[in-house]
Enzyme design. Structure first.
Site, PDB file in Angstrom:
ATOM      1  N   GLU A 360       0.820  -1.220   0.000  1.00 26.87           N
ATOM      2  CA  GLU A 360       0.000   0.000   0.000  1.00 26.87           C
ATOM      3  C   GLU A 360       0.854   1.270   0.000  1.00 26.87           C
ATOM      4  O   GLU A 360       0.672   2.167   0.822  1.00 26.87           O
ATOM      5  CB  GLU A 360      -0.950  -0.004   1.205  1.00 26.87           C
ATOM      6  CG  GLU A 360      -1.933  -1.154   1.184  1.00 26.87           C
ATOM      7  CD  GLU A 360      -2.882  -1.156   2.369  1.00 26.87           C
ATOM      8  OE1 GLU A 360      -4.076  -1.449   2.180  1.00 26.87           O
ATOM      9  OE2 GLU A 360      -2.432  -0.845   3.495  1.00 26.87           O
ATOM     10  N   VAL A 361       1.775   1.360  -0.944  1.00 26.28           N
ATOM     11  CA  VAL A 361       2.673   2.514  -1.021  1.00 26.28           C
ATOM     12  C   VAL A 361       2.133   3.506  -2.050  1.00 26.28           C
ATOM     13  O   VAL A 361       2.123   3.228  -3.252  1.00 26.28           O
ATOM     14  CB  VAL A 361       4.105   2.080  -1.396  1.00 26.28           C
ATOM     15  CG1 VAL A 361       5.017   3.299  -1.488  1.00 26.28           C
ATOM     16  CG2 VAL A 361       4.637   1.082  -0.373  1.00 26.28           C
TER      17      VAL A 361
END
Length: 569
Positions: A360-361
């Protein structure tokens, strides 16, 4: 007058008759309930084996053996009688569990005097069948690592004509196999409330057991809500009852940084408060507590995203005050801090796997932060390239400290050919990732969020139970690359007040899938073959002080809908 005289008996008789019929109706209803309850008690399916997880191979008989409350242990190692502190401590723990109703821990003489005073239970058993538990361990090495031999055999024989004594023997190659055998032995022991003795029913027993997967994990999130040390220990203790063997400790996230890092002492300024922290000594204690139960602890720092809390102590790790994550990819200082963290943590966590996150970057603010944007242009990188650069650099640091890196699946989904060959891909987004990862030669851990995320309260026990880590994988050499699986207890809506109820009993459903042979867990109707056994295990957990929620509630961790037996909920 006559009319009045006749009307009075009718007025009096009518309520009496009504009360009589009401009483009769209630009596019949009550009797039917008792009969229904009695039927429930007698619906205990004797064809099922109430051990959880189910052993690989076993046979049983139809005899009952009594177990001496003064049960002793005899441990034999390679060179004869041996001293295994891990086993001695475990035997004491299990003895307290097995004999909790017999006054164990209060002194045998005191309990006998109490029974004599109240006139019960005296002289019921003059001699016991099982007086010693024999444990044979073939290796004196107590190193706990991934893939350690956890196999064991457990044999319980009945008395013969010349002696009332039976025999109980656990044999294992390692201490950790013997621990698993002790758990199985404890589940065979049950308290008889009539004779007030502990018995082993369905003897003789012959059990040969080993796990299906080497990695059988539970992830615990202590960033979204701080969990006190004693709560983490309670979770670890309960894991041992289900033969889980890896605690994935998600210590740090964007919300809080509760762990002490001596090299960078301001990092834990990112904790919620100064009272919600873990010292180095706390972390040591958790690791050692887990090892005594045959459980490894895999720590995680989730980089480059999920790291906003780092900047509370060291603001230079943020790209800017308005861009607080991902961590600043353009500064060598960022990687110096990561290296310092891993160096300090390597002294605490001996397990060979370390989780580096990578999920989840959102890299948008890298693009919008002037000095990071300038760095990207200078190195001819896109933000996607920078994400890859960060992950691979973090992997290099972990590898330099003799760790195998574990990363969430986004890293594999984004740049599979660039990951280090030692990378372990951790699935979570959905099915189908492990087959792709192992096809490329990577090892994989299964945690499909649709079935094995415990914070998803609407996932029922049977969907957890029937999830298969090897689904879609056909080749034997690729199946071997699936290390196992892990249920994940994310902490947004769970704290010390409800974390155990959220974990159990659904985590136990995954535990049997990961331990027992696939043939044992793949029946068409798991409601008949697994549900009664899981309900029994849930009651066993409750009896051991673990607040496991009802099995059959639609929502996980919800309290019972009404009165009833633990074994029917």
């Amino acid at each position: 007058m006559i009319t009045m005289f006749q009307s009075k008996p009718r007025t009096l008789f009518s309520p009496i008759l009504s009360l009589f019929f009401l009483f009769f109706f209630l009596l019949i209803t009550f009797a039917s309930k008792i009969k229904h309850h009695d039927n429930q008690l007698h619906n205990h399916d004797e064809s099922l084996t109430y051990l959880w997880p189910l052993p690989s191979q076993f046979t049983s008989g139809n005899h009952s053996l009594s177990v001496d409350p003064s049960l002793t242990v005899s441990v034999i190692g390679n060179g004869g009688v041996a001293d295994f502190p891990t086993l001695n401590l475990a035997f004491d723990r299990y003895k307290e569990i097995i004999f909790k109703h017999t006054g164990y821990g209060f002194g045998k003489g005191l309990v006998r005097k109490l029974r004599e005073r109240i006139g019960v239970g005296v002289g019921v058993v003059s001699s016991y069948n099982i007086v010693t538990l024999n444990i044979i361990v073939h290796s004196n090495i107590e190193e706990l690592k991934l893939g350690v031999d956890e196999s064991y055999t457990l044999k319980i024989s009945t008395a013969n004509e010349s002696s009332v004594a039976g025999d109980a023997t656990i044999e294992a190659n390692t201490v950790f196999g013997a621990l698993r055998g002790l758990e199985t032995f404890s589940q065979l022991c049950s308290f008889d409330y009539t004779t007030k003795t502990v018995k082993i029913n369905n003897a003789p027993w012959s059990i040969q057991d080993k796990p299906r997967f080497a990695y059988r994990g539970l992830m615990l999130d202590t960033s979204r809500h701080y969990l006190p040390i004693n709560v983490i220990k309670q979770v670890i203790e309960s894991m041992s009852y289900a033969k889980l063997n890896v605690l994935h400790w998600h210590i740090i996230d964007e919300q809080s940084f509760p762990l002490e890092i001596p090299t960078y002492p301001n990092l834990w300024k990112g904790s919620y408060t100064k009272w919600e922290r873990y010292t180095v000594e706390d972390a040591y204690e958790i690791v050692n507590f887990a090892k005594l139960r045959g459980i490894n602890v895999m720590a995680e720092i989730d980089v480059p995203g999920h790291a906003e809390s780092w900047g509370a102590g060291y603001p230079d790790l943020w790209p800017s005050p308005s861009c607080r994550e991902p961590l600043d990819v353009s500064k060598n200082y960022t990687f110096d801090v990561i290296s310092g963290i891993l160096s300090d943590m390597r002294k605490i966590f001996p397990f060979e796997l370390f989780h580096l996150g990578g999920d989840e970057v959102n890299t948008d603010c890298w693009r919008n932060t002037p000095h990071v944007k300038e760095w990207l242009q200078k190195h001819n990188m896109t933000t996607k390239d920078a994400y890859e650069y960060f992950v691979l650099k973090a992997q290099e640091i972990a590898l330099s400290k003799n760790w195998s890196p574990v990363n969430w699946e986004e890293t594999f989904n984004t740049f599979p050919s660039k990951l280090h060959p030692e990378t372990i891909v951790h699935n979570w987004l959905g099915p189908g990732v492990c087959p792709k990862a192992v096809a490329k030669g990577f090892r994989c851990i299964f945690s499909n969020q649709g079935v094995w995320y415990l914070d998803h309260l609407d996932v029922p026990w049977d969907e957890v139970y029937t999830a298969e880590p090897l689904e879609g994988i056909q080749k034997d050499e690729e199946k071997k690359l699936v290390l196992g699986g892990e249920v994940c207890m994310w902490g947004e809506t769970a704290d010390a007040s409800d974390v155990q109820q959220t974990i159990w009993p659904r985590a136990a459903a995954a535990a049997e899938r990961l331990w027992s042979p696939i043939d044992s867990t793949s029946a068409r109707n798991v409601t008949l073959t697994a549900l009664p056994r899981l309900q029994h295990f849930r009651c066993l957990l409750n009896g051991r002080g673990v607040p496991a929620a009802p099995v059959t509630n639609y929502y996980g961790r919800r309290a019972p809908d009404g009165p009833g037996s633990c074994y029917d909920q």
